[in-house]
Design a protein around this motif. Structure first.
Motif, PDB file in Angstrom:
ATOM      1  N   GLN A 265      -2.894 -30.206  -1.450  1.00  0.00           N
ATOM      2  CA  GLN A 265      -2.764 -31.642  -1.699  1.00  0.00           C
ATOM      3  C   GLN A 265      -3.011 -32.499  -0.451  1.00  0.00           C
ATOM      4  OE1 GLN A 265      -2.488 -33.019  -4.714  1.00  0.00           O
ATOM      5  NE2 GLN A 265      -2.498 -30.960  -5.579  1.00  0.00           N
TER       6      GLN A 265
ATOM      7  N   PRO B 240      -7.920 -32.090  -5.185  1.00  0.00           N
ATOM      8  CA  PRO B 240      -7.324 -31.242  -4.159  1.00  0.00           C
ATOM      9  C   PRO B 240      -8.283 -30.159  -3.656  1.00  0.00           C
ATOM     10  CG  PRO B 240      -6.471 -30.652  -6.301  1.00  0.00           C
ATOM     11  CD  PRO B 240      -7.324 -31.877  -6.500  1.00  0.00           C
TER      12      PRO B 240
ATOM     13  N   LYS C 127      -5.784 -36.718   1.426  1.00  0.00           N
ATOM     14  CA  LYS C 127      -5.798 -38.173   1.313  1.00  0.00           C
ATOM     15  C   LYS C 127      -6.564 -38.801   2.485  1.00  0.00           C
ATOM     16  CE  LYS C 127      -1.385 -37.865  -0.982  1.00  0.00           C
ATOM     17  NZ  LYS C 127      -1.292 -36.419  -0.856  1.00  0.00           N
TER      18      LYS C 127
END
Length: 131
Positions: free
Chosen positions: A41, A86, A44
């Motif tokens: 994850q 992801p 970002k």
């Protein structure tokens, strides 16, 4: 087996002009040596993914507009990573506290919505191997 990816790992994008470093927050609470270990994850923009220099993807709206303005000559523009999901695949045997499967250096890839493929060039550590 791949290396466990940690904070400071070196990444490369197939549409970028230069490598960048992965940033992993200490909130992951699992460490690979002295540095936080990455999860699938950790993708970002600006939090985990730094720019990869200049983007040369023709489907990036900034590149497309600059190329049109240059009479069709490909005109790279500053990269703004835009992960479409992801990292895949993650580790099947190692999970990171609060973040899911661990990220591995040999297999994990992340796709940018502008068509690039982001891969690990250097895991950021050399001792911890996982599968």
């Amino acid at each position: 087996m791949g290396k466990l990816v940690v904070d400071g790992a070196i990444l490369a994008c197939s549409m970028g002009s230069s490598p960048s470093k992965l940033s992993v927050p200490p909130t992951n609470e699992t460490y690979g040596g002295p540095t936080p270990a990455a999860t699938v994850q950790d993708m970002k923009p600006e939090t985990n993914l730094a720019p990869f220099g200049m983007c040369q993807s023709p489907i990036n709206p900034q590149v497309s507009a600059a190329t049109s303005a240059a009479a069709g000559v490909l005109t790279p523009q500053p990269c703004v990573p835009a992960a479409a999901g992801p990292w895949t695949p993650g580790s099947k045997s190692v999970a990171i506290t609060g973040g899911g499967p661990a990220m591995l250096s040999d297999a994990c890839k992340c796709v940018c919505q502008w068509g690039g493929t982001i891969q690990v060039q250097d895991a950021g550590q050399t001792d911890i191997e996982v599968d």
